[in-house]
Design an enzyme around this catalytic site. Structure first.
Site, PDB file in Angstrom:
ATOM      1  N   LYS A 204       2.941   2.012  -7.750  1.00 60.54           N
ATOM      2  CA  LYS A 204       3.573   0.778  -8.220  1.00 60.54           C
ATOM      3  C   LYS A 204       2.639   0.048  -9.180  1.00 60.54           C
ATOM      4  CE  LYS A 204       5.831  -3.375  -6.321  1.00 60.54           C
ATOM      5  NZ  LYS A 204       6.037  -4.144  -5.065  1.00 60.54           N
ATOM      6  N   SER A 280      10.695  -5.338  -4.492  1.00 58.33           N
ATOM      7  CA  SER A 280      10.259  -5.213  -5.874  1.00 58.33           C
ATOM      8  C   SER A 280       9.790  -3.809  -6.240  1.00 58.33           C
ATOM      9  CB  SER A 280       9.139  -6.212  -6.151  1.00 58.33           C
ATOM     10  OG  SER A 280       8.011  -5.975  -5.334  1.00 58.33           O
ATOM     11  N   SER A 304       9.395  -5.524   0.104  1.00 56.73           N
ATOM     12  CA  SER A 304       9.425  -4.842  -1.194  1.00 56.73           C
ATOM     13  C   SER A 304       9.304  -3.323  -1.142  1.00 56.73           C
ATOM     14  CB  SER A 304       8.324  -5.405  -2.105  1.00 56.73           C
ATOM     15  OG  SER A 304       8.634  -6.715  -2.481  1.00 56.73           O
TER      16      SER A 304
END
Length: 607
Positions: A204, A280, A304
């Protein structure tokens, strides 16, 4: 006068008679010009404070944080009572090299029989596992270099779509080829490093992965924050021989639950391109769900990792706060955020978790973590242990979902766990669930704002997406007293959950209260603010972050529209082994109910 409320000391609350208050959020759904106007208004000095004050009153934030006497002392980061040892587990030494921990993780799995693995064209096939890739490499059925070329072609295809929908924000084909060539050579020489050698993993964009910068989904963060080396968790994976394919797309600064990113392009859900992935960690989830990566590493500060895993039909493990060293991540100083794996299967989650696990020195001193453990699934005793597991279900909370498809599927999975494996399902009550949202928003918001303030004061605020600016405006409206009140609430809620864990081993919920939301065409250019959808997506996941508890999302089936549904298991502090054991059983029960996404790539393509 008359506004003041006084909470009973938590020890005096009659838990059994507590009432459930359905969670609802009052806020406008905004996109396009309406969102631009709203941002202009709430950032205006006078009218902005009035609007935010009204919104906080409508959602009971003001009453809860400013007009209520909360008798508990604040808890500024998770504090855990000593935990009883888990049974039937393998203990991993966190001082050992990641390679050795991964080797122990393999010994906990059932034996691998390649003849029992379905071919890609067979109906039951879903995903190639890490052990499938390792078998193919070691038997010269494929090489990391051939797989790399398949992945490179697909990533470049995504980047060239109109509108662009990049899975990766930062990607360098030559860097991937270089790593793959080195891995291929190791296999040719019979010197592979571990079972993870040659396995493709995405990181990420808020976790450092050298030589890539970390933008955290923004257009500018890499200009103010230099990356000189890998984050600790990335270094551990690299030491096991993984091939790091780049920085995965995400909701800007992690401040959203859909994955919408108008700056870099919005990642689409592999099950339906007109739906969000969830966020996210949107890019990590889509990469794993579409078959491009066996695993990805995301961060989970408000669901997330678990939200996109649920919406994309994969496994998302959120570890106990402090279990994995966060040094080298953009959000490493917070009290709710952890780095954790997203994988296609539970066994792959166990393998990657074994490589990632290990607390920082500071956390080892202050949190006193229990040993890193994995469930030993290879012994007959594992089934006996499973039959003694007690699952706690707070039905009124469990059923507070947008669609009954979700609660029905989750109930079916629980009933099968009970019938097939003998797990007990015990009704529990968890008071004051409705205060969780305020406590979490103030906590994560204040911590995020503290980290971003210097850049915002330098004028970077206007370079952020509109929905991020809405979040930051809300965070700025919280006072120091609000923050302390939130931490008092954190201690109250921790008490209720620790009381529940005296009766049960795991608390079960749906992962999200809604399946993948539709992407509005007007949201792609300027973003979207939809607090109602955010509330449904975060309803069940917040406790894992506010209290730092381990939790895992396992795919259990699909709704009437064919969209994935996830079941969440919340464990005791440091109880990753217990939730992984039950997750493996859930996966076994629900495997045939899962469907491969409509967008899937067989990058292995064995000869």
């Amino acid at each position: 006068m008359g506004k003041k409320l006084v909470m009973l000391p938590v020890e005096e609350v009659d838990i059994s008679s507590a009432q459930y208050h359905p969670q609802s959020i009052s806020a406008p759904h905004l996109t396009g010009l309406a969102l631009k106007l709203f941002v202009w208004l709430i950032e205006a000095p006078l009218i902005g404070s009035i609007i935010l004050s009204v919104m906080k009153k409508q959602n009971n934030f003001t009453q809860l944080l400013r007009n209520t006497v909360i008798p508990e002392n604040p808890m500024f980061r998770p504090e855990y009572p000593p935990q009883a040892p888990e049974t039937g587990v393998a203990v991993l030494d966190e001082y050992e090299e990641p390679v050795l921990r991964v080797e122990k993780a393999l010994s906990c799995l059932c034996s691998y029989d390649p003849s029992q693995r379905c071919h890609e064209d067979s109906p039951p096939f879903l995903y190639w596992t890490i052990r499938d890739f390792a078998h193919a490499y070691r038997n010269k059925l494929a090489t990391p270099s051939t797989v790399a070329e398949h992945i490179i072609a697909i990533v470049e295809e995504y980047n060239n779509k109109k509108p662009p929908m990049p899975l990766l924000i930062l990607f360098n084909a030559e860097e991937v080829r270089k790593q793959a060539a080195a891995s291929t050579q190791r296999f040719e020489e019979g010197k592979s490093i571990s079972i993870l050698d040659g396995i493709f993993v995405a990181i990420k964009d808020d976790i450092d992965c050298y030589p890539y910068p970390s933008k955290s989904g923004t257009s500018w963060l890499h200009n103010t924050r230099e990356v000189k080396k890998d984050a600790v968790c990335v270094s551990r994976l690299r030491n096991c021989g993984v091939i790091l394919i780049g920085k995965a797309n995400m909701h800007e600064l992690g401040m959203g639950t859909t994955g919408n990113n108008p700056i870099h392009g919005t990642t689409r859900n592999p099950h339906s391109f007109d739906r969000y992935t969830g966020g996210s960690s949107s890019g990590p989830a889509a990469l794993v769900a579409s078959g491009l990566c066996s695993a990805a590493v995301g961060t989970d500060g408000g669901g997330s990792v678990r939200i996109p895993s649920s919406l994309c039909g994969i496994v998302g493990l959120k570890t106990t706060y402090g279990r994995i060293d966060m040094k080298g991540s953009v959000c490493h100083c917070g009290t709710v955020e952890v780095a954790s794996p997203l994988t296609a299967t539970v066994e792959d989650a166990m393998i990657v978790y074994a490589a990632l696990a290990g607390s920082s020195l500071n956390d080892r001193i202050s949190l006193r973590p229990s040993p890193i453990c994995l469930p030993d699934l290879s012994t007959p005793n594992s089934l006996h242990i499973l039959s003694s597991v007690k699952l706690g279900k707070y039905s009124e909370w469990f059923n507070d979902v947008y669609s009954t498809d979700i609660s029905a599927k989750c109930n079916d999975a629980l009933n099968q766990l009970s019938e097939i494996f003998g797990c007990s399902i015990i009704e529990i009550v968890l008071p004051e669930q409705h205060v969780m949202q305020a406590a979490h928003v103030v906590s994560i918001g204040s911590e995020s704002l503290c980290a971003l303030n210097p850049d915002c004061e330098d004028g970077r605020n206007t370079e952020l997406s509109l929905d991020t600016r809405v979040s930051l405006a809300l965070f700025r409206s919280f006072s120091a007293a609000d923050y302390v009140a939130a931490q008092r609430l954190r201690r109250r809620i921790m008490y209720y959950y620790m009381e529940a864990f005296k009766k049960v081993d795991i608390i079960v919920t749906p992962t999200t209260g809604i399946t993948a939301p539709e992407i509005s065409s007007t949201a792609l250019k300027n973003g979207e603010s939809n607090i109602e959808v955010t509330g449904y997506l975060m309803r069940f996941v917040l406790v894992g972050n506010l209290l730092g508890l381990p939790a895992i999302s396992i795919p259990i089936g699909h709704d009437k529209e064919g969209l994935p549904i996830g079941l969440q298991l919340i464990g005791r502090p440091w109880g990753e082994a217990t939730i992984l054991r039950v997750a493996s059983a859930v996966e076994e029960i629900c495997y045939k109910s899962r469907k491969r996404p409509s967008t899937f790539y067989d990058v292995l393509k064995m000869k």
